[in-house]
Design a protein around this motif. Sequence first.
Motif, PDB file in Angstrom:
ATOM      1  N   GLY A  86      25.350  59.576  41.839  1.00  0.00           N
ATOM      2  CA  GLY A  86      25.932  60.391  40.778  1.00  0.00           C
ATOM      3  C   GLY A  86      24.938  60.734  39.690  1.00  0.00           C
ATOM      4  N   GLY A  87      25.464  60.987  38.498  1.00  0.00           N
ATOM      5  CA  GLY A  87      24.641  61.356  37.359  1.00  0.00           C
ATOM      6  C   GLY A  87      24.927  62.781  36.913  1.00  0.00           C
ATOM      7  N   LEU A  88      24.347  63.158  35.799  1.00  0.00           N
ATOM      8  CA  LEU A  88      24.479  64.518  35.270  1.00  0.00           C
ATOM      9  C   LEU A  88      23.173  65.251  35.499  1.00  0.00           C
ATOM     10  N   GLY A  89      23.257  66.413  36.140  1.00  0.00           N
ATOM     11  CA  GLY A  89      22.063  67.148  36.523  1.00  0.00           C
ATOM     12  C   GLY A  89      21.564  68.097  35.451  1.00  0.00           C
ATOM     13  N   THR A  90      20.553  68.878  35.792  1.00  0.00           N
ATOM     14  CA  THR A  90      19.908  69.767  34.820  1.00  0.00           C
ATOM     15  C   THR A  90      20.844  70.852  34.317  1.00  0.00           C
ATOM     16  N   ALA A  91      21.807  71.254  35.138  1.00  0.00           N
ATOM     17  CA  ALA A  91      22.755  72.290  34.730  1.00  0.00           C
ATOM     18  C   ALA A  91      23.948  71.707  33.981  1.00  0.00           C
ATOM     19  N   GLN A  92      23.864  70.424  33.614  1.00  0.00           N
ATOM     20  CA  GLN A  92      24.960  69.714  32.956  1.00  0.00           C
ATOM     21  C   GLN A  92      26.209  69.705  33.829  1.00  0.00           C
ATOM     22  N   ILE A  93      26.000  69.603  35.123  1.00  0.00           N
ATOM     23  CA  ILE A  93      27.091  69.501  36.084  1.00  0.00           C
ATOM     24  C   ILE A  93      26.964  68.151  36.794  1.00  0.00           C
ATOM     25  N   PRO A  94      28.045  67.374  36.875  1.00  0.00           N
ATOM     26  CA  PRO A  94      27.986  66.071  37.555  1.00  0.00           C
ATOM     27  C   PRO A  94      27.560  66.212  39.011  1.00  0.00           C
ATOM     28  N   LEU A  95      26.816  65.235  39.478  1.00  0.00           N
ATOM     29  CA  LEU A  95      26.272  65.249  40.831  1.00  0.00           C
ATOM     30  C   LEU A  95      27.089  64.343  41.747  1.00  0.00           C
ATOM     31  N   GLY A  96      27.158  64.720  43.007  1.00  0.00           N
ATOM     32  CA  GLY A  96      27.874  63.931  43.997  1.00  0.00           C
ATOM     33  C   GLY A  96      26.960  63.440  45.101  1.00  0.00           C
ATOM     34  N   SER A  97      25.700  63.237  44.785  1.00  0.00           N
ATOM     35  CA  SER A  97      24.728  62.823  45.798  1.00  0.00           C
ATOM     36  C   SER A  97      24.364  61.354  45.636  1.00  0.00           C
ATOM     37  N   ILE A  98      23.948  60.764  46.761  1.00  0.00           N
ATOM     38  CA  ILE A  98      23.505  59.369  46.795  1.00  0.00           C
ATOM     39  C   ILE A  98      22.143  59.332  47.480  1.00  0.00           C
ATOM     40  N   PHE A  99      21.189  58.642  46.862  1.00  0.00           N
ATOM     41  CA  PHE A  99      19.850  58.512  47.432  1.00  0.00           C
ATOM     42  C   PHE A  99      19.448  57.040  47.474  1.00  0.00           C
ATOM     43  N   HIS A 100      18.728  56.707  48.533  1.00  0.00           N
ATOM     44  CA  HIS A 100      18.209  55.352  48.692  1.00  0.00           C
ATOM     45  C   HIS A 100      16.689  55.393  48.622  1.00  0.00           C
ATOM     46  N   LEU A 101      16.126  54.685  47.673  1.00  0.00           N
ATOM     47  CA  LEU A 101      14.677  54.517  47.601  1.00  0.00           C
ATOM     48  C   LEU A 101      14.350  53.290  48.456  1.00  0.00           C
ATOM     49  N   ARG A 102      13.982  53.542  49.714  1.00  0.00           N
ATOM     50  CA  ARG A 102      13.838  52.475  50.711  1.00  0.00           C
ATOM     51  C   ARG A 102      12.384  52.019  50.824  1.00  0.00           C
ATOM     52  N   PRO A 103      12.169  50.715  50.879  1.00  0.00           N
ATOM     53  CA  PRO A 103      10.788  50.234  51.028  1.00  0.00           C
ATOM     54  C   PRO A 103      10.254  50.463  52.441  1.00  0.00           C
ATOM     55  N   THR A 104       8.968  50.769  52.537  1.00  0.00           N
ATOM     56  CA  THR A 104       8.281  50.919  53.821  1.00  0.00           C
ATOM     57  C   THR A 104       7.007  50.087  53.777  1.00  0.00           C
ATOM     58  N   LEU A 105       6.275  50.097  54.843  1.00  0.00           N
ATOM     59  CA  LEU A 105       5.020  49.344  54.873  1.00  0.00           C
ATOM     60  C   LEU A 105       3.984  49.910  53.905  1.00  0.00           C
ATOM     61  N   SER A 106       4.066  51.217  53.640  1.00  0.00           N
ATOM     62  CA  SER A 106       3.050  51.858  52.799  1.00  0.00           C
ATOM     63  C   SER A 106       3.561  52.208  51.402  1.00  0.00           C
ATOM     64  N   GLY A 107       4.785  51.828  51.064  1.00  0.00           N
ATOM     65  CA  GLY A 107       5.334  52.157  49.754  1.00  0.00           C
ATOM     66  C   GLY A 107       6.851  52.271  49.817  1.00  0.00           C
ATOM     67  N   PHE A 108       7.362  53.394  49.348  1.00  0.00           N
ATOM     68  CA  PHE A 108       8.805  53.647  49.386  1.00  0.00           C
ATOM     69  C   PHE A 108       9.049  55.065  49.884  1.00  0.00           C
ATOM     70  N   ILE A 109      10.266  55.331  50.319  1.00  0.00           N
ATOM     71  CA  ILE A 109      10.639  56.673  50.747  1.00  0.00           C
ATOM     72  C   ILE A 109      12.059  56.970  50.275  1.00  0.00           C
ATOM     73  N   TRP A 110      12.249  58.188  49.788  1.00  0.00           N
ATOM     74  CA  TRP A 110      13.585  58.618  49.380  1.00  0.00           C
ATOM     75  C   TRP A 110      14.356  59.087  50.609  1.00  0.00           C
ATOM     76  N   GLU A 111      15.558  58.613  50.775  1.00  0.00           N
ATOM     77  CA  GLU A 111      16.440  59.054  51.838  1.00  0.00           C
ATOM     78  C   GLU A 111      17.812  59.363  51.253  1.00  0.00           C
ATOM     79  N   ARG A 112      18.361  60.484  51.652  1.00  0.00           N
ATOM     80  CA  ARG A 112      19.697  60.843  51.194  1.00  0.00           C
ATOM     81  C   ARG A 112      20.730  60.126  52.052  1.00  0.00           C
ATOM     82  N   ILE A 113      21.713  59.533  51.399  1.00  0.00           N
ATOM     83  CA  ILE A 113      22.810  58.874  52.096  1.00  0.00           C
ATOM     84  C   ILE A 113      23.939  59.881  52.270  1.00  0.00           C
ATOM     85  N   GLU A 114      24.272  60.170  53.497  1.00  0.00           N
ATOM     86  CA  GLU A 114      25.354  61.111  53.761  1.00  0.00           C
ATOM     87  C   GLU A 114      26.684  60.374  53.665  1.00  0.00           C
TER      88      GLU A 114
END
Length: 653
Positions: free
Chosen positions: A521-549
């Motif tokens: 969630g959260g409030l986006g740049t257009a001042q409209i609430p967001l309905g997205s979920i993201f996972h900042l997942r650890p990897t061997l070389s750092g992290f990766i953003w993945e969208r949770i459907e």
Amino acid sequence: MVSLGYFNDVFLKGFVNKTTRRAPLINRGYYVRAKAVDYSLRCFLQQTARYSRRQILSLGAGFDSLYFRLKANGELKNVIMYEVDFPDVVQRKVTLIKNNPELMELIGCIDEMRPAQTGSLCLSGMDYKLLGIDLTEIVELDNLLMETGLNPACPTLLLSEVVLTYMKVKSSSAVIHWAANRFSSAVFVVYEQIRPDDPFGQVMQRHFTRLNSTLHALVQFPRKEAQRKRFLNKGWEECHCIDMNEFYVGFIPEQEKQRIEMLEPFDEYEEWHLKCSHYLILSASKGDLKRCLLLPPPPDFHINKSDILNPLRISVSLCETETENPHLRRFAHCSALIAPNIVVISGGFGVRVGQHGRLRDVSLMVKSGSVWKCSSVRDEGSIRLLTERMFHSMTALCDGCCMIFGGRMSPMKPDKSLLCLKCEIGDGAISSISLSVKEIECSGSAPSPRWRHTTTEVIYKGQRYLIIYGGRSPRELVLDDWHFLNLEDYSWTDIPVDGPTPESRHSHSACTWKGGVLIAGGLGTAQIPLGSIFHLRPTLSGFIWERIEAASFIPRYSHTAHILDDKLLLLGGVSIHSDSIPQVTFIDLKTGECFDYCIDTNLVKWPLMLHNHSSVLLAEEHQVLVIGGGGNCFSFGTHLNHQPVLLQLPAIR
């Protein structure tokens, strides 16, 4: 508002004695009202430009300067304007007009008379009629209008800004029915309140009741559809209505929104969106003007959850405390579970020395049996390092300490410090717990000062990190960056991050999940609430953003979140996409299934506002402890939830 540049009105000074400063929230609320009415007016003038005569009838006009603005701009061609209000209001307005040469010149030659039939006051110019009569006297109103030249066959715009709702329903319905029968081609534009039953609506109703100004129509016609049917049932052929969130998103140009953002510092998004969801602009029409003013909501704006709303309700009960503690009545604060049955609370806005203001104290809640004992530490020792901050973050670390980062004193004064709050528990009794605060000096490139962000502890390759994500800053309304603070040596560290970057956001939630961070969630740049979920997942070389459907859930912000058995619990928040307030949503992070629940608040006698609150998961008890919440409810007063509540979580398989 005029002096700040929200809109232009050089004639307002003829009716207002002095400039009075109001909160930015109130200015924005009246701004969007003015824009909605002005939009409706412009549509009418454009659609009827070919007619040789047009009419505007303003019901309950008060001291509005609309006629003088239109006349000075040359926009009253073939238009006669009628204003109606109580006789004493009209008498005062007539006096002000007659004592102002500039206003008199615009009207031109006038007659002031008391028509024999009604005895009502009337000021009459060539294209301006000011009539003093009670709107409940519908027969006398009709006679007076006809006597002063109103032509029912001409295209007519009727304006009613928070007027009909103050009348008893029988009387206001009579006005609606009279207008539908009297005019052959007309548009009736109404601006007034809706949604009386949710927490904000309850505060709104109580405010007007205290003023002895009951909102009669609000109870019988509480929502947009009820208002629409009311006008259709009274003889109007078309009726459309949208709330002020829909109007602001769909009808205010982006450039104008950006201009408004720059007029004065603003950080009351929750109350702004709640206020806008409780007012509508309605357009009823008939005859040749049947299609004159349509008000479609923005595309893909409305999300109807009623078809999937789980019939089960979650029970909520008052948290049993030893004594009622005013320090727990706050919002924009932080809470953290620092040890079993011990909760620490810091900052926010609440009650201090009998007045509302920003708080700098630290409060403790300690559970003893079924009772929570509370105490507050304000100005002892190192606690003085805490500033009066709001919308900061406080993260309980695995070593029993809390990291406090960011926040603000005002929208132009962010807090730059990073503090470590340490708790010495002793024998567990509240009197034996000692708190100390230490400011942390960090090395490396620090993130910009911010608030409405999140901080989360993760362990990556054996090192503990604090991950800061998003937020707001004085220069950037919405941030999209992330930062890693090594908690071993307090150094800001660069760690590679791949994947699709989430939308910029603030007032979102963040939870530790599978060694990474789950952003929702959260409030986006257009001042409209967001309905997205993201996972900042650890990897061997750092992290990766993945969208949770996940299945569609109501976009929201200013909520809290917890992870329970691979299920994401979203609690409360503010949305503009639904007619219902977000309450409790479970999202299965493995399957993407979404479960919505209502909260049964029968045991809570006051409105329970689930935004700007904090919450703590009590996993063993299968409960969530909800602390604080509320906000400044437009001009209706400040509501603070009276005491903590316990939410009993359902069993989700």
